[in-house]
Design an enzyme around this catalytic site. Structure first.
Site, PDB file in Angstrom:
ATOM      1  N   ARG A 279       0.868  -1.172   0.000  1.00  0.00           N
ATOM      2  CA  ARG A 279       0.000   0.000   0.000  1.00  0.00           C
ATOM      3  C   ARG A 279       0.906   1.224   0.000  1.00  0.00           C
ATOM      4  O   ARG A 279       2.047   1.160   0.489  1.00  0.00           O
ATOM      5  CB  ARG A 279      -0.897   0.024   1.241  1.00  0.00           C
TER       6      ARG A 279
ATOM      7  N   LYS B 219      -2.108  -2.616   7.941  1.00  0.00           N
ATOM      8  CA  LYS B 219      -3.292  -2.187   8.684  1.00  0.00           C
ATOM      9  C   LYS B 219      -3.329  -2.847  10.058  1.00  0.00           C
ATOM     10  O   LYS B 219      -2.982  -4.010  10.213  1.00  0.00           O
ATOM     11  CB  LYS B 219      -4.553  -2.551   7.894  1.00  0.00           C
TER      12      LYS B 219
ATOM     13  N   HIS C  92      -3.492  -9.618   3.852  1.00  0.00           N
ATOM     14  CA  HIS C  92      -4.932  -9.745   4.061  1.00  0.00           C
ATOM     15  C   HIS C  92      -5.216 -10.679   5.226  1.00  0.00           C
ATOM     16  O   HIS C  92      -4.575 -11.720   5.368  1.00  0.00           O
ATOM     17  CB  HIS C  92      -5.606 -10.304   2.804  1.00  0.00           C
TER      18      HIS C  92
ATOM     19  N   TYR D   2     -10.043  -9.432  -4.236  1.00  0.00           N
ATOM     20  CA  TYR D   2      -9.072  -8.430  -4.664  1.00  0.00           C
ATOM     21  C   TYR D   2      -8.421  -8.814  -5.978  1.00  0.00           C
ATOM     22  O   TYR D   2      -8.103  -7.974  -6.805  1.00  0.00           O
ATOM     23  CB  TYR D   2      -8.005  -8.310  -3.577  1.00  0.00           C
TER      24      TYR D   2
END
Length: 310
Positions: A162, A187, A281, A290
């Site tokens: 990302r 994340k 993920h 995705y």
């Protein structure tokens, strides 16, 4: 707002609550305000007079569904409709906590289903060219800036990062000097190990060599033109310029490079669970969506691998 004074005052308190206690952004507050104004206007039209707290107290699930149906008929999308419902929920629950209304009508209301929107992958040649600083050689920018942008884009496509993960790397984490694995913080603060191919290492090494600023080990690897941490918007703008140079659609964003990384790995027979780990993920289902895994491809893999297939 088409509302009686008592409802206007109550909703003004709700708006102050959102701003001071919830600390919502000005744009979000504006959107919530529009949504609730439309809802109050709807109630007023049904009542034939400015909507008052008494009208809100009489709300039934059918009334809220009628409002949603009316908004849908006006052509708004599912996401906007979902936000409108969230605005109404927020306002009614606030008024209920204040002892002004009963918000039980909300319990029977479900939000609209949202379709899964995916960024479109780039072709492999275009994805590689985006990380070539020579593509922007005609721009009036310092060479180190063009090399920096290329290094960031190389990390997005070559490692599936990302943009926040790439810009979050510290100098000590730079994949240079034979370091072929990086530790990425994704994340939720979760870390993962991601291998780095030589082309990406070379792009980052070129940036480190040309960067005019001192890069202490514990500080950000990527720097802006004035020496501070690089802003993600700069990379987004660079991508916009590259889109123009290559004639790519608006869907060619920095995030589309991460999507391209996963899609190209899968197309070359990459293992879905390995790709899940590389992307960071939490669940395999997210990776399947995705990377646009289609049923026929999964079925072909099943038929090829399962002992009792065929």
């Amino acid at each position: 707002m088409y509302a009686a004074p008592d409802l206007q005052a109550a909703l003004a308190s709700w708006a102050r609550h959102l701003a001071s206690e919830r600390r919502l952004s000005p744009k979000t507050l504006e959107a919530y305000g529009r949504d609730i104004s439309q809802f109050v206007g709807f109630l007023g039209e049904r009542a034939g007079a400015p909507a008052a707290l008494a009208d809100v107290k009489r709300l039934r699930p059918a009334d809220i569904r009628a409002f949603m149906a009316g908004r849908r008929a006006e052509g708004i999308g599912s996401r906007s409709l979902m936000r409108a419902l969230a605005s109404v929920r927020s306002a009614l629950r606030f008024l209920e906590r204040e002892g002004l209304v009963d918000a039980s009508a909300l319990s029977a209301i479900r939000g609209p289903k949202l379709g899964k929107s995916l960024p479109k992958p780039l072709s492999a040649p275009n994805a590689r060219r985006l990380a070539d600083p020579d593509l922007r050689a005609g721009e009036e920018r310092e060479t180190w800036v063009l090399v920096r942008d290329a290094a960031v884009l190389a990390l997005l496509y070559g490692c599936g990062l990302r943009i926040s993960e790439a810009l979050g790397l510290k100098r000590s984490e730079a994949p240079v000097g034979g370091q072929d694995v990086i530790t990425v913080t994704g994340k939720g603060g979760k870390t993962r190990m991601v291998p780095v191919i030589p082309a990406v290492s070379a792009a980052v090494a070129e940036y480190v060599a040309l960067c005019p600023y001192t890069l202490p080990p514990s500080e950000p690897l990527f720097r802006g033109q004035k020496g501070g941490p690089l802003n993600p918007r700069i990379i987004q703008l660079a991508m916009e310029r590259l889109r123009g140079a290559l004639g790519l659609p608006e869907t060619a964003t920095p995030h589309a490079l991460r999507h391209s990384f996963a899609t190209h790995l899968l197309a070359r027979g990459g293992d879905l669970r390995a790709i899940q780990d590389l992307l960071g993920h939490a669940s395999l289902s997210t990776t399947q969506i995705y990377t646009e895994v289609d049923t026929s491809r999964l079925l072909a893999a099943y038929n090829a691998a399962h002992p009792r297939a065929g």
